[in-house]
Motif scaffolding. Structure first.
Motif, PDB file in Angstrom:
ATOM      1  N   ASP A  70     -41.174  26.219 -57.375  1.00 55.30           N
ATOM      2  CA  ASP A  70     -41.252  26.870 -58.690  1.00 55.30           C
ATOM      3  C   ASP A  70     -42.349  27.926 -58.712  1.00 55.30           C
ATOM      4  O   ASP A  70     -42.182  29.000 -59.297  1.00 55.30           O
ATOM      5  CB  ASP A  70     -41.540  25.828 -59.782  1.00 55.30           C
ATOM      6  CG  ASP A  70     -40.369  24.901 -60.041  1.00 55.30           C
ATOM      7  OD1 ASP A  70     -39.289  25.127 -59.462  1.00 55.30           O
ATOM      8  OD2 ASP A  70     -40.524  23.950 -60.829  1.00 55.30           O
ATOM      9  N   ARG A  98     -44.440  28.971 -66.374  1.00 50.24           N
ATOM     10  CA  ARG A  98     -43.142  28.809 -67.034  1.00 50.24           C
ATOM     11  C   ARG A  98     -43.223  29.203 -68.506  1.00 50.24           C
ATOM     12  O   ARG A  98     -42.326  29.862 -69.038  1.00 50.24           O
ATOM     13  CB  ARG A  98     -42.645  27.370 -66.889  1.00 50.24           C
ATOM     14  CG  ARG A  98     -41.259  27.150 -67.508  1.00 50.24           C
ATOM     15  CD  ARG A  98     -40.801  25.717 -67.384  1.00 50.24           C
ATOM     16  NE  ARG A  98     -40.405  25.396 -66.027  1.00 50.24           N
ATOM     17  CZ  ARG A  98     -40.885  24.389 -65.322  1.00 50.24           C
ATOM     18  NH1 ARG A  98     -41.815  23.599 -65.834  1.00 50.24           N
ATOM     19  NH2 ARG A  98     -40.450  24.170 -64.094  1.00 50.24           N
ATOM     20  N   VAL A 150     -35.880  27.075 -62.752  1.00 52.38           N
ATOM     21  CA  VAL A 150     -37.306  27.139 -63.087  1.00 52.38           C
ATOM     22  C   VAL A 150     -37.519  27.336 -64.587  1.00 52.38           C
ATOM     23  O   VAL A 150     -38.356  26.670 -65.200  1.00 52.38           O
ATOM     24  CB  VAL A 150     -37.975  28.282 -62.284  1.00 52.38           C
ATOM     25  CG1 VAL A 150     -39.398  28.507 -62.757  1.00 52.38           C
ATOM     26  CG2 VAL A 150     -37.973  27.962 -60.803  1.00 52.38           C
TER      27      VAL A 150
END
Length: 291
Positions: A270, A34, A72
């Motif tokens: 994710d 991320r 996400v």
């Protein structure tokens, strides 16, 4: 009296899973993945956003994929793109819209430098769904924000929705085909339209990828455990068949599970989305660097 005492052993059903995954995926690295996406900046200073254009048949999950990416990146459930929850053979998306993802709040609010364009779905027949010429114009940045697609009459230079002088920011940097792993065979006319769009993108040197959605619905083993995604023989064959039909190499096809009924994020979901998103950024940034 001994009849049935020694029964023939039942034959074991062949396994639907491979012993080892055919593609490696790093599970449990959501925060690192991320952060990679959140901290990305385009290679060229004059380009603010890496622009991703999604296209594909009606109802295969384009808008839902945008929502999943938003979830996400932002770390919470969100719905920037309206998506239909009912099955339909008509496109829910009618207009050309850029989806941007905000970070921060108030005066500190900014936009992540990756944006997505959602368009009307590709349908069978000459007067249904988005016209392939409109997708080709979008690739070059000629479609203005909010343009309403007309399947019968593609965009022309005389229309108010035509952008005559697109900037590098307006142009598409990655073309992504979205296809459902749970869908029946794609109609030949739809495949032909998609191939025509791909040829134009190839001429423009735009990198191309494919997202295979609904992998949990298409494979019971993946539904039970998403970590089986690259062990599933069924999904591997689906990806190979699609790769051969459309011409997108297997290493550019990514199976993903969109968020649909969930109200909280899940690390495994994710992970598969971020795996695709990281490659999207890498491919798009390589293209931006050469512009």
């Amino acid at each position: 009296m001994f009849q049935g005492l020694f029964k023939k052993p039942l034959e074991e059903e062949p396994s639907t899973l491979l012993d080892d995954p055919w593609r490696e995926l790093r599970w449990g690295n959501v925060q690192e993945d991320r952060q990679y996406v959140q901290e990305y900046k385009p290679a060229q200073d004059n380009i603010k956003y890496l622009r991703v254009l999604l296209y594909g048949p009606v109802g295969h999950g384009k808008s839902s994929f945008i929502n999943s990416v938003s979830n996400v990146i932002r770390g919470r459930i969100s719905i920037p793109a309206l998506a239909s929850a009912t099955l339909s053979n008509k496109s829910f998306t009618k207009m050309f819209e850029t989806h941007k993802f905000n970070k921060g709040r108030g005066n500190e609010k900014t936009i992540y430098p990756v944006v997505f364009n959602d368009i009307m779905g590709v349908e069978e027949g000459e007067s249904r769904g988005v016209h392939e010429d409109d997708i080709k114009l979008a690739l070059k940045g000629h479609v203005k924000e909010g343009h309403k697609f007309n399947p019968i009459s593609p965009l022309t230079q005389r229309d108010p929705g035509y952008n005559p002088t697109p900037s590098d920011d307006d142009k598409v940097h990655v073309l992504v085909c979205v296809i459902s792993a749970n869908a029946s065979q794609i109609k030949p006319s739809v495949l032909q339209k998609m191939k025509n769009v791909r040829e134009t993108a190839s001429d423009l040197k735009i990198p191309q990828m494919a997202m295979m959605t609904h992998i949990d619905e298409a494979c019971g083993e993946t539904e039970k455990d998403l970590k089986n995604v690259y062990k599933s023989k069924h999904l591997k064959k689906k990806m190979a068949d699609f790769s051969a039909a459309v011409g997108i190499p297997m290493n550019c096809v990514f199976p993903v599970k969109n968020y649909s009924h969930e109200i909280n994020l899940k690390d495994d979901t994710d992970t598969v989305i971020l795996s695709a998103l990281r490659k999207m950024i890498d491919f798009g940034d390589d293209f931006i660097e050469k512009m």
